[in-house]
Design a protein around this motif. Structure first.
Motif, PDB file in Angstrom:
ATOM      1  N   GLN A   1      72.872-118.277  10.912  1.00 51.55           N
ATOM      2  CA  GLN A   1      72.015-117.445  11.769  1.00 51.55           C
ATOM      3  C   GLN A   1      70.843-118.245  12.353  1.00 51.55           C
ATOM      4  OE1 GLN A   1      70.833-113.715   9.975  1.00 51.55           O
ATOM      5  NE2 GLN A   1      72.895-113.327   9.157  1.00 51.55           N
ATOM      6  N   ASP A   2      70.988-119.556  12.446  1.00 58.08           N
ATOM      7  CA  ASP A   2      69.912-120.358  13.004  1.00 58.08           C
ATOM      8  C   ASP A   2      69.581-119.885  14.420  1.00 58.08           C
ATOM      9  OD1 ASP A   2      69.516-122.510  10.900  1.00 58.08           O
ATOM     10  OD2 ASP A   2      71.676-122.622  11.236  1.00 58.08           O
ATOM     11  N   GLY A   3      68.296-119.709  14.685  1.00 55.95           N
ATOM     12  CA  GLY A   3      67.837-119.172  15.957  1.00 55.95           C
ATOM     13  C   GLY A   3      67.362-117.748  15.855  1.00 55.95           C
ATOM     14  N   VAL A   4      67.584-117.096  14.702  1.00 55.28           N
ATOM     15  CA  VAL A   4      67.190-115.688  14.565  1.00 55.28           C
ATOM     16  C   VAL A   4      65.673-115.543  14.670  1.00 55.28           C
ATOM     17  CG1 VAL A   4      67.092-115.781  12.031  1.00 55.28           C
ATOM     18  CG2 VAL A   4      67.503-113.593  13.180  1.00 55.28           C
ATOM     19  N   GLY A   5      64.923-116.514  14.154  1.00 54.53           N
ATOM     20  CA  GLY A   5      63.471-116.435  14.238  1.00 54.53           C
ATOM     21  C   GLY A   5      62.974-116.510  15.662  1.00 54.53           C
ATOM     22  N   SER A   6      63.589-117.339  16.499  1.00 58.33           N
ATOM     23  CA  SER A   6      63.203-117.444  17.905  1.00 58.33           C
ATOM     24  C   SER A   6      63.489-116.146  18.650  1.00 58.33           C
ATOM     25  CB  SER A   6      63.956-118.605  18.566  1.00 58.33           C
ATOM     26  OG  SER A   6      63.597-119.835  17.987  1.00 58.33           O
ATOM     27  N   VAL A   7      64.635-115.549  18.377  1.00 58.32           N
ATOM     28  CA  VAL A   7      64.965-114.278  19.025  1.00 58.32           C
ATOM     29  C   VAL A   7      63.956-113.209  18.630  1.00 58.32           C
ATOM     30  CG1 VAL A   7      66.685-112.433  19.175  1.00 58.32           C
ATOM     31  CG2 VAL A   7      67.416-114.836  19.203  1.00 58.32           C
ATOM     32  N   LEU A   8      63.637-113.125  17.355  1.00 59.32           N
ATOM     33  CA  LEU A   8      62.658-112.137  16.900  1.00 59.32           C
ATOM     34  C   LEU A   8      61.308-112.362  17.578  1.00 59.32           C
ATOM     35  CD1 LEU A   8      61.582-109.895  15.053  1.00 59.32           C
ATOM     36  CD2 LEU A   8      61.246-111.636  13.280  1.00 59.32           C
ATOM     37  N   SER A   9      60.879-113.603  17.653  1.00 61.25           N
ATOM     38  CA  SER A   9      59.575-113.905  18.237  1.00 61.25           C
ATOM     39  C   SER A   9      59.477-113.402  19.664  1.00 61.25           C
ATOM     40  CB  SER A   9      59.336-115.417  18.183  1.00 61.25           C
ATOM     41  OG  SER A   9      58.115-115.756  18.786  1.00 61.25           O
TER      42      SER A   9
ATOM     43  N   GLN B   1      70.720-113.846  25.008  1.00 60.21           N
ATOM     44  CA  GLN B   1      71.308-114.674  26.062  1.00 60.21           C
ATOM     45  C   GLN B   1      70.327-115.759  26.514  1.00 60.21           C
ATOM     46  OE1 GLN B   1      71.965-112.731  29.828  1.00 60.21           O
ATOM     47  NE2 GLN B   1      73.558-114.185  30.434  1.00 60.21           N
ATOM     48  N   GLN B   2      69.052-115.391  26.704  1.00 62.97           N
ATOM     49  CA  GLN B   2      68.053-116.377  27.127  1.00 62.97           C
ATOM     50  C   GLN B   2      67.909-117.493  26.093  1.00 62.97           C
ATOM     51  OE1 GLN B   2      64.795-113.623  27.593  1.00 62.97           O
ATOM     52  NE2 GLN B   2      64.914-113.692  29.836  1.00 62.97           N
ATOM     53  N   THR B   3      67.868-117.107  24.825  1.00 59.21           N
ATOM     54  CA  THR B   3      67.714-118.099  23.765  1.00 59.21           C
ATOM     55  C   THR B   3      68.915-119.020  23.701  1.00 59.21           C
ATOM     56  OG1 THR B   3      66.402-116.509  22.488  1.00 59.21           O
ATOM     57  CG2 THR B   3      67.261-118.422  21.303  1.00 59.21           C
TER      58      THR B   3
ATOM     59  N   ASP C   1      74.603-116.894  19.652  1.00 59.85           N
ATOM     60  CA  ASP C   1      75.537-115.897  20.207  1.00 59.85           C
ATOM     61  C   ASP C   1      76.144-115.012  19.121  1.00 59.85           C
ATOM     62  OD1 ASP C   1      75.089-116.893  22.728  1.00 59.85           O
ATOM     63  OD2 ASP C   1      76.890-118.164  22.756  1.00 59.85           O
ATOM     64  N   SER C   2      76.210-115.503  17.884  1.00 60.84           N
ATOM     65  CA  SER C   2      76.831-114.723  16.812  1.00 60.84           C
ATOM     66  C   SER C   2      75.866-113.732  16.175  1.00 60.84           C
ATOM     67  CB  SER C   2      77.369-115.666  15.733  1.00 60.84           C
ATOM     68  OG  SER C   2      76.307-116.321  15.055  1.00 60.84           O
ATOM     69  N   LEU C   3      74.584-113.780  16.541  1.00 55.33           N
ATOM     70  CA  LEU C   3      73.604-112.886  15.932  1.00 55.33           C
ATOM     71  C   LEU C   3      73.824-111.438  16.346  1.00 55.33           C
ATOM     72  CD1 LEU C   3      70.331-114.969  16.455  1.00 55.33           C
ATOM     73  CD2 LEU C   3      71.534-114.590  14.286  1.00 55.33           C
ATOM     74  N   THR C   4      73.450-110.535  15.439  1.00 57.04           N
ATOM     75  CA  THR C   4      73.429-109.108  15.748  1.00 57.04           C
ATOM     76  C   THR C   4      72.005-108.609  15.635  1.00 57.04           C
ATOM     77  OG1 THR C   4      73.746-108.377  13.461  1.00 57.04           O
ATOM     78  CG2 THR C   4      75.743-108.879  14.756  1.00 57.04           C
ATOM     79  N   LEU C   5      71.741-107.442  16.216  1.00 55.04           N
ATOM     80  CA  LEU C   5      70.405-106.861  16.091  1.00 55.04           C
ATOM     81  C   LEU C   5      70.077-106.599  14.626  1.00 55.04           C
ATOM     82  CD1 LEU C   5      67.832-105.766  17.340  1.00 55.04           C
ATOM     83  CD2 LEU C   5      68.997-103.565  17.685  1.00 55.04           C
TER      84      LEU C   5
END
Length: 893
Positions: free
Chosen positions: A526-534, A601-603, A643-647
């Motif tokens: 789930q790498d990148g989940v912190g950036s999406v949350l931010s 998508q942006q991330t 891309d594999s992350l979910t809400l």
């Protein structure tokens, strides 16, 4: 907001929007009662602004000469003279100048702009006389010797190479040339290598004699000073400097703008497309309306920013990027993934601006922009250096009588004014389009490695005898007084609350930090989940959507941000409402499904571009060299993991990492500890932690092995060199303070310290060099970074190696040790010169687990430390042969 300013000597100017806010920094109620003015018989204009925020004072010596006044064919003459002022003045050598300001705390600098050259410093209040004496000597005359210029020419040409390695600089310089063709604004004050090669010391001395005269200067002093005593000192030091007739100034005759379009290759990972318009200059009665227009177009409630919120761009906005007396440049910008076509988005931006012009700007957004500017007037009075800067820009650069004129002009702006200016200046036929297009980089390749092939012998360091007027005071070391007395409590839900009352202005600032470690807390895959949350925090709360939330902030003129680091700036009268909004955003973010899909998508697009960028490849090469394989810090988001992350993944990460028992909140300003605690408890009381605290501290790592990587960057002509190594210690190691003291023997005091003296002053191998000791709870990195032409890299490395080995084998001289101690001790009160620096210091020490009064503890340790302790710490912990070397740019020769 993008940084779209051109570089200047040593420290870039702040972005124009920041300066506009600074220029509003004194409301009528406070602007005159604390301001003292006088003009000496020789024409020197003096302005003193009393501000008791801290026992510190900022001095700005402003000369009304810059790029505009340079001789034909020598566009960098003012810049070159600015450099040479650090090479010695009347009664002071270069070494003495550097030693004096190093022992005053090392917070001095200069810059050359189009119509002004500024020399500025912030010093402890009791040292003001010394700073003024040094500045007065430089007004009397500069040495400007042929020998000194021969050495400094190499350094300034390295600066030219640095800026020509910056694609944004090249784009803005090209835009200026097109926008202001035929005027002095068209050429940059930086200068060129050919013109510097043709410049002589005699030309520089003549330039100084023509323009560096008291009747062409404004001296601005802000801080904890006695105005009457200060004026008496200024009369004594400056009063007998003769005034001289000034040469005629060039006339600015603006020509019609010719539409143009061009592309500049960039090493940034994204496309940045800029649509530029000529706007009113600061002399224009329409300048205030243009400022509000820019703010409205940049609003997060506006149509341009909606491109980001709707997923059509990675970034977008509007800003005034270049501002002169007779004209300015406004820029609409958009940031796109590297595989998109900027032409289509350019057309979209043009249509959005045309619609705003045709339909008229929103009266509500105009009112919000005015409210924000006026509120920011108060916020920026919470900084002593900022106060001196704003008065310098307003009076010396823009020709105002005070910054209050800008505030008054903002207050008078009407919606009709803004619409009229929009129709007059946002003319599509006169627009210039510049695009920064990412340039592919080659993969990192093995480099030559640290060290030089030549033999470098060490010359002994001789003490620098100071002038008598400086020697008397600077020969004495004294422990600084700790002037802060924060309240420090832990609330029932685990929040640590630190409160510092300061009645300087009717404002309150809140800064918060949640301790976390994404590399340890992010689930596998789930790498990148912190950036999406931010990025999702900007989409509002469960009760206020994105637009409604931003309107609520606009209605009270507050600045707010949420996330693992959060903040609020607000007028005292609106504190309750502002804190309520901050808490709502922090504790109840909306995290809406449509926004999640857009941000995801942006991330993903951004990560795909970043992974190919030279700067990322250089940083990755450094981490790979410093850390063992599979270290958590080597984890990296990829388009696939994003891309594999979910809400649900994002919501779970938020629930796991956002905990009150890992949170520190600092409140500083016009409020008591009891009032702050009551407000924080009211809005944050419902925040509860569940489950055990997660592990947020990385494990220690072993010392690294030496490696060398060269990262090609086709956009650069100068190399950016990083030398770093993991040290077997942490922030609590008893040797930390000895290393830090030795670090200030090496650097931090410009020519007065070893690295700058050896790599720039004596040899001209580099334009800048810096060294840092980054000590954390479990890990420590020591680094040296510099910029140099490819042919100088091995030579610079050899000198760095020599200086480090000398630190290990030979005690620092008594003069060096005294200077390093003075530099560190005087920096303690200087860190109190703005509310933001005070709050940030509290947060850093709290997160590290240090006492809040750690600077006072450190001062006592530095005061009693010996040269033998410094040498022993360097011998024990620094390994000159084990650096990880990363070179970004052309391959070193």
């Amino acid at each position: 907001m993008l940084d779209l300013k051109r570089h200047e000597h040593k420290m870039p100017r702040q972005s124009l929007s920041t300066l506009i806010l600074l220029l509003a920094a004194a409301l009528p109620s406070a602007a005159q009662s604390n301001v003292t003015r006088t003009t000496l018989k020789n024409g020197l204009h003096v302005i003193i602004i009393t501000n008791p925020l801290a026992p510190a004072v900022s001095v700005y010596e402003n000369y009304r000469v810059g790029g505009d006044e340079t001789p034909a064919g020598f566009p960098g003459m003012a810049h070159a003279q600015e450099h040479m002022m650090f090479r010695g003045c009347s009664g002071m050598s270069a070494d003495q100048t550097a030693a004096i300001f190093a022992q005053l705390g090392g917070d001095n600098n200069a810059d050359t702009q189009q119509n002004i050259t500024q020399y500025y410093e912030t010093v402890p209040a009791h040292d003001l006389d010394i700073a003024l004496h040094a500045d007065a000597d430089c007004m009397r005359g500069a040495i400007d010797s042929a020998a000194e210029w021969a050495q400094e020419r190499d350094a300034i040409e390295q600066e030219v190479a640095r800026d020509l390695s910056d694609p944004t600089y090249k784009l803005i310089t090209r835009m200026n040339g097109d926008m202001f063709a035929g005027t002095p604004y068209a050429h940059d004050p930086l200068g060129t290598k050919p013109s510097f090669d043709a410049t002589t010391a005699e030309m520089l001395k003549s330039f100084h004699e023509k323009w560096y005269t008291p009747n062409n200067a404004t001296l601005v002093i802000a801080g904890d000073v006695d105005p009457a005593a200060t004026i008496a000192t200024i009369e004594k030091l400056y009063g007998d400097i003769p005034r001289r007739p000034l040469p005629p100034r060039p006339q600015v005759q603006l020509q019609p703008v010719k539409a143009d379009s061009f592309t500049v290759p960039t090493d940034d990972p994204y496309i940045i497309s800029i649509l530029a318009f000529r706007m009113p200059g600061t002399d224009s009665p329409d300048y205030a309306a243009a400022t509000i227009l820019a703010d409205v177009l940049a609003s997060q409630r506006g149509a341009i920013y909606a491109l980001v919120a709707d997923g059509k761009a990675l970034g977008a906005g509007f800003q005034m990027a270049e501002t002169y007396r007779k004209a300015s440049m406004g820029m609409a910008y958009v940031v796109l993934p590297s595989n998109e076509n900027p032409s289509a988005m350019d057309a979209t931006i043009r249509k959005l601006l045309a619609d705003d012009v045709a339909q008229g700007l929103s009266p509500d957004l105009v009112a919000a922009a005015k409210r924000s500017e006026i509120s920011s007037a108060e916020f920026n009075r919470n900084s002593i250096p900022g106060l001196a800067q704003l008065w310098s820009e307003a009076v010396a650069s823009e020709g105002r009588t005070s910054p209050e004129q800008d505030v008054d002009a903002i207050k008078k702006v009407t919606v009709e004014d803004v619409n009229r200016v929009a129709k007059q200046y946002l003319v599509e036929q006169n627009a210039i389009v510049g695009t920064l297009q990412p340039q592919p980089s080659g993969a990192p390749v093995a480099g030559k490695g640290f060290g030089g092939g030549e033999k470098v012998t060490s010359a002994p360091t001789k003490p620098v005898p100071l002038p008598p007027w400086a020697e008397i005071e600077l020969s004495k070391l004294a422990l600084p007084k700790w002037n802060l007395h924060p309240s420090d409590t832990v609330l029932p839900n685990g929040i640590r609350l630190i409160v510092q009352t300061d009645r300087t202005t009717p404002t309150i600032t809140v800064m918060g930090h949640i301790r976390h470690q994404g590399s340890l807390e992010t689930p596998p895959g789930q790498d990148g989940v912190g950036s999406v949350l931010s990025d999702l925090f900007s989409y509002g709360t469960t009760t206020l959507d994105r637009i409604a939330f931003q309107k609520a902030l606009d209605d009270i003129g507050a600045n707010e941000s949420a996330g693992s680091d959060f903040s609020l700036q607000v007028l005292t009268q609106y504190f309750d409402r502002g804190l309520s909004l901050l808490a709502d955003n922090e504790l109840h973010p909306a995290l809406p499904v449509p926004a999640f899909k857009i941000v995801q998508q942006q991330t993903s697009q951004a990560v795909a571009d970043v992974l190919k960028s030279p700067h990322y490849l250089a940083h990755r090469a450094e981490l790979n060299g410093l850390l063992p394989p599979k270290d958590p810090s080597l984890r990296q988001a990829t388009p696939q993991t994003v891309d594999s992350l979910t809400l649900n993944d994002v919501q779970n990460y938020y629930a796991k990492t956002f905990r009150p028992d890992l949170t520190t909140i600092v409140v500083i300003g016009d409020i008591t500890p009891d009032e702050a605690r009551a407000a924080i408890e009211k809005d944050f009381d419902g925040w509860k932690a569940t489950g055990p605290k997660p592990q947020v501290d990385l494990e220690p790592v072993p010392p690294n092995h030496p490696t060398a990587k060269d990262v090609p960057d086709p956009t650069r002509i100068q190399d950016s060199v990083s030398l770093s190594e993991e040290l077997p210690m942490n922030r609590f190691d008893p040797d930390y303070y000895a290393l830090e003291l030795g670090n200030h023997v090496l650097g931090g005091g410009f020519y007065a310290t070893r690295l700058y003296r050896d790599l720039r002053e004596k040899t001209g191998y580099v334009y800048f060099v810096s060294n840092a000791l980054d000590a954390e709870k479990t890990r420590t990195v020591f680094s040296v970074t510099y910029g140099a032409n490819p042919g100088n890299v091995s030579k610079a490395n050899a000198l760095i190696s020599r200086d480090l080995r000398e630190m290990q084998t030979t005690d620092a001289t008594p003069a060096e040790l005294q200077q390093a101690k003075a530099l560190l001790l005087r920096q303690i009160p200087l860190a109190e010169a703005s509310e933001s620096s005070v709050a940030a210091g509290f947060l850093r020490r709290a997160a590290m687990g240090l006492p809040l009064d750690e600077p006072e503890v450190a001062a006592k340790l530095y005061f009693s430390m010996t040269a033998d302790q410094v040498r022993a710490a360097f011998a024990k912990l620094i390994r000159p042969d084990d650096f990880v070397q990363v070179v970004l740019g052309p391959a070193p020769q």
